[in-house]
Design an enzyme around this catalytic site. Structure first.
Site, PDB file in Angstrom:
ATOM      1  N   HIS A 185       0.818  -1.217   0.000  1.00  0.00           N
ATOM      2  CA  HIS A 185       0.000   0.000   0.000  1.00  0.00           C
ATOM      3  C   HIS A 185       0.853   1.269   0.000  1.00  0.00           C
ATOM      4  O   HIS A 185       0.356   2.347  -0.317  1.00  0.00           O
ATOM      5  CB  HIS A 185      -0.991   0.001   1.180  1.00  0.00           C
ATOM      6  CG  HIS A 185      -0.391   0.309   2.510  1.00  0.00           C
ATOM      7  ND1 HIS A 185       0.014  -0.672   3.398  1.00  0.00           N
ATOM      8  CD2 HIS A 185      -0.133   1.490   3.130  1.00  0.00           C
ATOM      9  CE1 HIS A 185       0.481  -0.100   4.497  1.00  0.00           C
ATOM     10  NE2 HIS A 185       0.408   1.217   4.350  1.00  0.00           N
ATOM     11  N   ASP A 214       0.057  -7.485   1.345  1.00  0.00           N
ATOM     12  CA  ASP A 214       0.517  -6.110   1.531  1.00  0.00           C
ATOM     13  C   ASP A 214       2.042  -6.036   1.508  1.00  0.00           C
ATOM     14  O   ASP A 214       2.654  -5.353   2.324  1.00  0.00           O
ATOM     15  CB  ASP A 214      -0.029  -5.520   2.839  1.00  0.00           C
ATOM     16  CG  ASP A 214       0.060  -3.987   2.860  1.00  0.00           C
ATOM     17  OD1 ASP A 214       0.178  -3.397   1.777  1.00  0.00           O
ATOM     18  OD2 ASP A 214       0.015  -3.399   3.958  1.00  0.00           O
ATOM     19  N   GLY A 270       2.924   6.788   8.258  1.00  0.00           N
ATOM     20  CA  GLY A 270       4.334   7.066   7.988  1.00  0.00           C
ATOM     21  C   GLY A 270       5.245   5.958   8.473  1.00  0.00           C
ATOM     22  O   GLY A 270       6.408   5.863   8.064  1.00  0.00           O
ATOM     23  N   ASN A 271       4.726   5.088   9.340  1.00  0.00           N
ATOM     24  CA  ASN A 271       5.509   3.944   9.811  1.00  0.00           C
ATOM     25  C   ASN A 271       5.446   2.759   8.844  1.00  0.00           C
ATOM     26  O   ASN A 271       6.259   1.836   8.929  1.00  0.00           O
ATOM     27  CB  ASN A 271       5.026   3.458  11.184  1.00  0.00           C
ATOM     28  CG  ASN A 271       5.656   4.205  12.329  1.00  0.00           C
ATOM     29  OD1 ASN A 271       5.042   5.084  12.928  1.00  0.00           O
ATOM     30  ND2 ASN A 271       6.901   3.863  12.657  1.00  0.00           N
ATOM     31  N   SER A 272       4.478   2.773   7.947  1.00  0.00           N
ATOM     32  CA  SER A 272       4.296   1.645   7.044  1.00  0.00           C
ATOM     33  C   SER A 272       5.574   1.338   6.271  1.00  0.00           C
ATOM     34  O   SER A 272       6.255   2.231   5.770  1.00  0.00           O
ATOM     35  CB  SER A 272       3.173   1.938   6.053  1.00  0.00           C
ATOM     36  OG  SER A 272       1.932   1.986   6.697  1.00  0.00           O
ATOM     37  N   ILE A 320      -2.476   0.080  11.641  1.00  0.00           N
ATOM     38  CA  ILE A 320      -2.788   0.495  13.001  1.00  0.00           C
ATOM     39  C   ILE A 320      -4.283   0.327  13.222  1.00  0.00           C
ATOM     40  O   ILE A 320      -5.064   0.249  12.277  1.00  0.00           O
ATOM     41  CB  ILE A 320      -2.375   1.961  13.276  1.00  0.00           C
ATOM     42  CG1 ILE A 320      -3.134   2.915  12.332  1.00  0.00           C
ATOM     43  CG2 ILE A 320      -0.892   2.144  13.176  1.00  0.00           C
ATOM     44  CD1 ILE A 320      -2.889   4.374  12.632  1.00  0.00           C
ATOM     45  N   LEU A 333      -5.841 -24.854  -0.155  1.00  0.00           N
ATOM     46  CA  LEU A 333      -6.056 -26.301  -0.232  1.00  0.00           C
ATOM     47  C   LEU A 333      -7.302 -26.653  -1.037  1.00  0.00           C
ATOM     48  O   LEU A 333      -7.645 -27.829  -1.180  1.00  0.00           O
ATOM     49  CB  LEU A 333      -6.202 -26.891   1.187  1.00  0.00           C
ATOM     50  CG  LEU A 333      -4.933 -27.048   2.020  1.00  0.00           C
ATOM     51  CD1 LEU A 333      -5.287 -27.417   3.451  1.00  0.00           C
ATOM     52  CD2 LEU A 333      -4.014 -28.107   1.411  1.00  0.00           C
TER      53      LEU A 333
END
Length: 277
Positions: free
Chosen positions: A12, A42, A118-120, A138, A177
């Site tokens: 993202h 992601d 901003g931490n992503s 988050i 499966l």
């Protein structure tokens, strides 16, 4: 990821971008290109077009060694504040969150280390300085897009499972499966048995071809005892299509009860998430 300029980040973070620029700790900027993506996880891998000669790589740890209460550290650029370090503990393991397109990501790490916009794409470290996850999501409540003490990171072992396809430039696909299972109580002779049983199979199912039938009890997956349907879904959900896995099952008998345990090996097929269309 390596000194050839490969970088692992969240899908993202780069989705929809027409041009990518990577800023290194010395504040030098470098053009980058997308090598491989796994939207349903992601995850994305980038390559710096002209990497500098000296790049520091981070060791990838074993996320299966994490336990609830262990200290973890997160690094990122929350609100544009670059190289910010926050600390916390592992709050839970094996969580399920939603990726883009409302797709499920299983086996996720929950932490109370502050993770904000901003931490992503930033690393989550254990106390040994090893990367045990990539910070991605988050928990958003009434306070908007601000951390409220519940953040999530994609576990390093799950990242490792998909890296081969991503680095090779392939669209990494989710494995399945071709069946669904449920936890229930079944009758075995005069006794009631609680376990995980095959509820439904899909057309051309790989497990049916391998000899697994409706109503069979699933007892283990890759040597791990199966205790619940959610656990089985998580064990499968962290693996890419094309992975060979071992399943143990007890065939359901028409007259009731179950036969002797059998072992089958199957190759996970591609789960149709629509992400590669």
């Amino acid at each position: 990821w390596d000194d050839n300029g490969l970088i692992v980040t969240n899908f993202h973070v780069i989705a929809g971008a027409h041009r990518l620029t990577v800023t290194l700790p010395d504040r030098s900027e470098h053009a980058a290109e997308v090598i491989g993506v796994a939207p349903e996880k992601d995850l994305a891998v980038l390559r710096i077009a002209e990497p500098p000669k000296e790049l520091t790589t981070l060791p990838l740890g074993d996320s299966s060694e994490l336990t609830v209460g262990r200290k973890v550290l997160a690094i990122g650029n929350p609100f544009g504040l670059d190289t910010t370090l926050t600390t916390g503990i592992v709050g839970a393991l094996g969580r399920e969150i939603r990726a883009s397109g409302n797709r499920k990501i299983r086996g996720v790490i929950q932490t109370d280390a502050a993770i904000n916009p901003g931490n992503s794409g930033g690393p989550l470290f254990n106390e040994a300085g090893e990367v045990v996850g990539i910070n991605g999501r988050i928990s958003i409540g009434d306070r908007g897009r601000v951390n409220v003490g519940v953040g999530f990171a994609i576990a390093s072992n799950q990242i490792r499972n998909f890296l081969g396809d991503l680095i090779a430039g392939r669209h990494a696909e989710h494995g399945t499966l071709d069946m669904s299972a449920w936890f229930m109580t079944s009758r075995e002779g005069k006794e009631h048995k609680r376990g995980v049983f095959v509820q439904q199979t899909y057309k051309d199912s790989i497990v049916i071809k391998a000899g697994v039938g409706l109503g069979d009890e699933i007892t283990s997956f890759n040597g791990i005892p199966v205790r619940s349907a959610n656990q089985l879904a998580t064990l499968v959900g962290v693996l890419p299509a094309g992975t060979w896995v071992t399943l143990r099952h007890k065939p359901a008998k028409a007259e009731g009860g179950f036969g002797s345990e059998r072992r089958v090996t199957v190759k996970l097929t591609t789960l149709d998430t629509g992400s590669s269309r």
